[in-house]
Scaffold this active site. Structure first.
Site, PDB file in Angstrom:
ATOM      1  N   ASP A  92       0.820  -1.214   0.000  1.00 37.56           N
ATOM      2  CA  ASP A  92       0.000   0.000   0.000  1.00 37.56           C
ATOM      3  C   ASP A  92       0.852   1.262   0.000  1.00 37.56           C
ATOM      4  O   ASP A  92       0.377   2.349  -0.333  1.00 37.56           O
ATOM      5  CB  ASP A  92      -0.963   0.012   1.190  1.00 37.56           C
ATOM      6  CG  ASP A  92      -0.268  -0.062   2.546  1.00 37.56           C
ATOM      7  OD1 ASP A  92       0.976  -0.157   2.598  1.00 37.56           O
ATOM      8  OD2 ASP A  92      -0.986  -0.039   3.573  1.00 37.56           O
ATOM      9  N   GLU A  93       2.130   1.134   0.341  1.00 36.16           N
ATOM     10  CA  GLU A  93       2.992   2.314   0.419  1.00 36.16           C
ATOM     11  C   GLU A  93       3.266   2.948  -0.937  1.00 36.16           C
ATOM     12  O   GLU A  93       3.745   4.088  -1.003  1.00 36.16           O
ATOM     13  CB  GLU A  93       4.309   1.976   1.128  1.00 36.16           C
ATOM     14  CG  GLU A  93       4.120   1.629   2.598  1.00 36.16           C
ATOM     15  CD  GLU A  93       5.408   1.717   3.391  1.00 36.16           C
ATOM     16  OE1 GLU A  93       6.244   2.596   3.078  1.00 36.16           O
ATOM     17  OE2 GLU A  93       5.576   0.918   4.323  1.00 36.16           O
ATOM     18  N   TYR A 112      12.029   2.480  -0.349  1.00 38.04           N
ATOM     19  CA  TYR A 112      11.390   1.157  -0.427  1.00 38.04           C
ATOM     20  C   TYR A 112      10.141   1.209  -1.291  1.00 38.04           C
ATOM     21  O   TYR A 112       9.981   0.426  -2.240  1.00 38.04           O
ATOM     22  CB  TYR A 112      11.041   0.650   0.975  1.00 38.04           C
ATOM     23  CG  TYR A 112       9.991  -0.434   0.968  1.00 38.04           C
ATOM     24  CD1 TYR A 112      10.257  -1.676   0.385  1.00 38.04           C
ATOM     25  CD2 TYR A 112       8.723  -0.217   1.523  1.00 38.04           C
ATOM     26  CE1 TYR A 112       9.279  -2.668   0.352  1.00 38.04           C
ATOM     27  CE2 TYR A 112       7.751  -1.207   1.496  1.00 38.04           C
ATOM     28  CZ  TYR A 112       8.030  -2.426   0.917  1.00 38.04           C
ATOM     29  OH  TYR A 112       7.065  -3.402   0.886  1.00 38.04           O
TER      30      TYR A 112
END
Length: 355
Positions: A143-144, A166
């Site tokens: 979801d990031e 990331y």
């Protein structure tokens, strides 16, 4: 190619209905996935490809390591020659790609490594899978990739706006995977899940870290104010989501895997203190909290809609109180499943724990 387990007793490639490659299978979520597949699909050969990085542990797979339909291969997804050979020799039908560098804190100081593993490694894998004409390629994202939001809920069509190395590497890898659908109609599916917790997770992530710190009589280290909130999903629930996508997910589609359960990092710390230190006193709980410098960027929320996967019949089932109690008990007995796990408990690691 390094092979472990009972390879000598396995039948030829055509003796199983399907041959499933799971990358990063000695890691957290993928190990749960492998255990489920091996136990519930005895007619499927489950092949675990893992390079055994610092956060991996084959102890996560001890319950199925001697099963006839399980095989472990140690190797690196970034080694293109090795990966191509693996697809040729193992006759892979389905790929579940979990392998990745995932620690956000570490990504700020080792961004190039995250790009290499998460982007280049994924490109190597999807290219080899396409060449081998596998039936389905599931890429496990996060979801990031959406970036943070205080109010708007993200759906699968929301733009990607990652705010840390990331998340950026995962978003870039998504683009490579999706391009194989757009250009070749290669049957890829992408998933984006909320924060997952449960047994088997290396204690660098917030829930196992807080649990392990408290169980070692150390304070919970909170980045910044601790008011950032996260949605937490239990490991067995996310495994069920991946199984749903494996069976019913449509090629070329993206599926959010989320939960409505949301909690601030500070509230998480306090709840774990209550459970582990058995106190309800606010002043006593504060004694177990240590506020440290925040990350360079730290998104406040990742609100996400999951109606699309609900339409396939999946919903989370494990209540928070049940899942967190199981997780606490597991870490009480299994903290030392990893080498040098204590090094994961520092507030902001700048080197891999194995250094």
């Amino acid at each position: 190619m390094s092979v472990a387990g009972r390879a000598e007793s396995l039948g030829p490639p055509d003796s199983f209905a399907k041959r499933v490659l799971v990358t990063g299978g000695a890691g957290f979520i993928a190990s749960h996935m492998i255990v489920s597949l091996v136990e519930d699909y005895p007619n499927y050969m489950i092949i675990n490809l893992d390079k055994l990085d610092y956060c991996a542990s084959l102890k996560n797979l001890e319950t199925i390591s001697n099963k006839q339909n399980y095989k472990f291969i140690q190797g690196d997804i970034c080694d293109s020659h090795f990966v191509k050979l693996l697809f040729e020799t193992e006759k892979i039908d389905i790929v579940l790609h979990f392998a990745a560098q995932t620690h956000v804190d570490l990504s700020f100081v080792r961004a190039f490594e995250f790009t290499y593993v998460n982007v280049y490694g994924t490109h190597v894998l999807v290219s080899a899978a396409h060449e081998a004409r596998v039936e389905k390629f599931i890429y496990v994202s996060t979801d990031e990739v959406y970036g943070g939001s205080l109010d708007k809920e993200f759906d699968e069509s929301s733009p990607k706006q990652p705010t840390n190395p990331y998340a950026s590497s995962k978003a870039a890898a998504e683009c490579f995977v999706q391009s194989y659908w757009e250009q070749y109609k290669f049957p890829v599916v992408i998933t984006r899940s909320s924060n997952v917790y449960g047994p088997h997770q290396y204690p660098e992530k917030v829930i196992p870290k807080f649990i392990s710190l408290l169980q070692h009589n150390r304070k919970c280290c909170i980045h910044g104010t601790g008011l950032q909130t996260r949605n937490f999903l239990y490991a067995t629930d996310v495994v069920e989501a991946f199984l749903t996508v494996l069976k019913k997910g449509k090629p070329g589609e993206i599926y959010n895997i989320g939960t409505n359960f949301e909690m601030s990092v500070l509230q998480l710390a306090k709840e774990l203190i209550q459970l582990i230190k058995e106190t309800n006193s606010e002043s006593e709980m504060e004694n177990w909290v240590d506020y440290v410098d925040d990350r360079p960027t730290n998104d406040m929320r990742y609100p996400m809609k999951s109606e699309k996967i609900h339409g396939l019949g999946w919903r989370p089932k494990v209540p928070w109180k049940e899942g967190i109690k199981k997780t606490i008990e597991w870490y009480r007995e299994n903290f030392h499943n990893w080498k040098n796990a204590e090094k994961a408990l520092e507030p902001f690691p700048v080197q891999p724990p194995f250094v």
